[in-house]
Design an enzyme around this catalytic site. Sequence first.
Site, PDB file in Angstrom:
ATOM      1  N   PHE A   1      -1.697  16.227   4.262  1.00  0.00           N
ATOM      2  CA  PHE A   1      -2.007  15.589   2.987  1.00  0.00           C
ATOM      3  C   PHE A   1      -0.767  15.615   2.107  1.00  0.00           C
ATOM      4  O   PHE A   1      -0.223  16.669   1.807  1.00  0.00           O
ATOM      5  CB  PHE A   1      -3.190  16.271   2.280  1.00  0.00           C
ATOM      6  CG  PHE A   1      -3.744  15.400   1.195  1.00  0.00           C
ATOM      7  CD1 PHE A   1      -4.602  14.352   1.500  1.00  0.00           C
ATOM      8  CD2 PHE A   1      -3.373  15.593  -0.125  1.00  0.00           C
ATOM      9  CE1 PHE A   1      -5.083  13.509   0.509  1.00  0.00           C
ATOM     10  CE2 PHE A   1      -3.850  14.755  -1.121  1.00  0.00           C
ATOM     11  CZ  PHE A   1      -4.703  13.720  -0.804  1.00  0.00           C
TER      12      PHE A   1
ATOM     13  N   ARG B   1       1.282  12.161  -9.011  1.00  0.00           N
ATOM     14  CA  ARG B   1       1.772  10.799  -8.746  1.00  0.00           C
ATOM     15  C   ARG B   1       3.211  10.621  -9.210  1.00  0.00           C
ATOM     16  O   ARG B   1       3.935   9.775  -8.688  1.00  0.00           O
ATOM     17  CB  ARG B   1       0.899   9.763  -9.486  1.00  0.00           C
ATOM     18  CG  ARG B   1      -0.531   9.651  -8.980  1.00  0.00           C
ATOM     19  CD  ARG B   1      -1.184   8.414  -9.581  1.00  0.00           C
ATOM     20  NE  ARG B   1      -2.627   8.400  -9.461  1.00  0.00           N
ATOM     21  CZ  ARG B   1      -3.299   7.964  -8.393  1.00  0.00           C
ATOM     22  NH1 ARG B   1      -2.642   7.533  -7.340  1.00  0.00           N
ATOM     23  NH2 ARG B   1      -4.619   7.967  -8.378  1.00  0.00           N
TER      24      ARG B   1
ATOM     25  N   GLU C   1       0.848  -1.202   0.000  1.00  0.00           N
ATOM     26  CA  GLU C   1       0.000   0.000   0.000  1.00  0.00           C
ATOM     27  C   GLU C   1       0.880   1.247   0.000  1.00  0.00           C
ATOM     28  O   GLU C   1       2.034   1.207   0.464  1.00  0.00           O
ATOM     29  CB  GLU C   1      -0.915  -0.054   1.240  1.00  0.00           C
ATOM     30  CG  GLU C   1      -1.791   1.152   1.482  1.00  0.00           C
ATOM     31  CD  GLU C   1      -2.814   1.429   0.391  1.00  0.00           C
ATOM     32  OE1 GLU C   1      -2.410   1.535  -0.784  1.00  0.00           O
ATOM     33  OE2 GLU C   1      -3.999   1.577   0.709  1.00  0.00           O
ATOM     34  N   ASP C   2       0.342   2.341  -0.504  1.00  0.00           N
ATOM     35  CA  ASP C   2       1.099   3.593  -0.482  1.00  0.00           C
ATOM     36  C   ASP C   2       1.003   4.273   0.887  1.00  0.00           C
ATOM     37  O   ASP C   2       1.999   4.671   1.463  1.00  0.00           O
ATOM     38  CB  ASP C   2       0.660   4.548  -1.614  1.00  0.00           C
ATOM     39  CG  ASP C   2      -0.845   4.791  -1.657  1.00  0.00           C
ATOM     40  OD1 ASP C   2      -1.595   4.195  -0.832  1.00  0.00           O
ATOM     41  OD2 ASP C   2      -1.289   5.556  -2.530  1.00  0.00           O
TER      42      ASP C   2
ATOM     43  N   ASP D   1      -4.384   5.498   6.152  1.00  0.00           N
ATOM     44  CA  ASP D   1      -4.950   6.717   6.726  1.00  0.00           C
ATOM     45  C   ASP D   1      -6.016   6.308   7.754  1.00  0.00           C
ATOM     46  O   ASP D   1      -5.686   5.980   8.891  1.00  0.00           O
ATOM     47  CB  ASP D   1      -5.501   7.556   5.566  1.00  0.00           C
ATOM     48  CG  ASP D   1      -6.016   8.905   5.977  1.00  0.00           C
ATOM     49  OD1 ASP D   1      -5.348   9.588   6.754  1.00  0.00           O
ATOM     50  OD2 ASP D   1      -7.103   9.298   5.494  1.00  0.00           O
TER      51      ASP D   1
HETATM   52  P1  IMP Z   1      -7.786   4.758   4.215  1.00  0.00           P
HETATM   53  O1  IMP Z   1      -8.756   3.728   3.737  1.00  0.00           O
HETATM   54  O2  IMP Z   1      -8.474   5.946   4.841  1.00  0.00           O
HETATM   55  O3  IMP Z   1      -6.693   4.203   5.085  1.00  0.00           O
HETATM   56  O4  IMP Z   1      -7.150   5.405   2.940  1.00  0.00           O
HETATM   57  C1  IMP Z   1      -6.204   4.847   2.240  1.00  0.00           C
HETATM   58  C2  IMP Z   1      -6.087   5.503   0.870  1.00  0.00           C
HETATM   59  O5  IMP Z   1      -6.417   6.892   0.890  1.00  0.00           O
HETATM   60  C3  IMP Z   1      -4.663   5.428   0.449  1.00  0.00           C
HETATM   61  O6  IMP Z   1      -4.416   4.234  -0.221  1.00  0.00           O
HETATM   62  C4  IMP Z   1      -4.522   6.632  -0.455  1.00  0.00           C
HETATM   63  O7  IMP Z   1      -4.890   6.266  -1.749  1.00  0.00           O
HETATM   64  C5  IMP Z   1      -5.514   7.626   0.106  1.00  0.00           C
HETATM   65  N1  IMP Z   1      -4.828   8.633   0.952  1.00  0.00           N
HETATM   66  C6  IMP Z   1      -4.844   8.725   2.297  1.00  0.00           C
HETATM   67  N2  IMP Z   1      -4.107   9.756   2.743  1.00  0.00           N
HETATM   68  C7  IMP Z   1      -3.575  10.317   1.632  1.00  0.00           C
HETATM   69  C8  IMP Z   1      -2.686  11.439   1.429  1.00  0.00           C
HETATM   70  O8  IMP Z   1      -2.212  12.128   2.352  1.00  0.00           O
HETATM   71  N3  IMP Z   1      -2.367  11.704   0.138  1.00  0.00           N
HETATM   72  C9  IMP Z   1      -2.832  10.968  -0.916  1.00  0.00           C
HETATM   73  N4  IMP Z   1      -3.661   9.926  -0.768  1.00  0.00           N
HETATM   74  C10 IMP Z   1      -4.026   9.597   0.503  1.00  0.00           C
HETATM   75 MG    MG Z   2      -3.858   3.830  -2.001  1.00  0.00          MG
END
Ligand code: IMP
Ligand code: MG
Length: 207
Positions: free
Chosen positions: A179, A192, A126-127, A130
């Site tokens: 962010f 990206r 995963e990148d 959050d």
């Molecule tokens: P989660 O389900 O809230 O944990 O979100 C995960 C996804 O939200 C990540 O895989 C990202 O694609 C996106 N995301 C969360 N925070 C950021 C950020 O700071 N910048 C860009 N994408 C984010």
């Molecule tokens: Mg992602």
Amino acid sequence: MHPDIERILFTAEQIAERTRALGRRIAEDLAAGCEKGAASGKQAAPPAQNAAAQGGAPASAPPLAVCILKGSVPFFADLIRAIPLPLETEYIALSSYGAGTASSGQVHIGKDIAADVAGRDVLIVEDIVDSGRTLAFLCGHLAARHPRSVRVVTLLDKPSRRAVPFTPDYVGFAVDDVFVVGCGMDYAERYRNLPYIGVLKPSVYGG
Ligand code: IMP
Ligand code: MG
């Protein structure tokens, strides 16, 4: 530096070095066959021989590295080349964000993986984690297919933002609640391709 970037958090060199270190650790753990994912309770893994008996992949099938499209692509490409073991790769498209910077709370599967995961060690790449919703959902989704183990590696982690309990097995860097974009991560599909990870100026998204 791109004019929309407030500051650089991690340079391309720092990301490359950290990725190589993560690759070494993951390779050691995979080679040792330790069921880290199982131990951390991410899935109820049946014995590998049961999975094989159910018609799943044989216990000798190589680990499966799963790239979450699109944000993980650059990290995934570098990480798998830092793991000197037989590996297979798969790609899954998930989304929880629309065009904004706040999670919608819903996870959608755009494209699922084709490979049989039964009885195999799975490494989800995963990148950024959050709220934790995307990974909690994906771990549950894959666990239903009886992998031997599921590990999650994320380049970035924002632990202060969790909405659901989730702990990745391997983290590149922990970051504060800002962010970020670059190295695969986007805002409205842009940035990206930045080689570094930077904080986006709030004025860009009207913050
Ligand atoms: P989660 O389900 O809230 O944990 O979100 C995960 C996804 O939200 C990540 O895989 C990202 O694609 C996106 N995301 C969360 N925070 C950021 C950020 O700071 N910048 C860009 N994408 C984010
Ligand atoms: Mg992602």
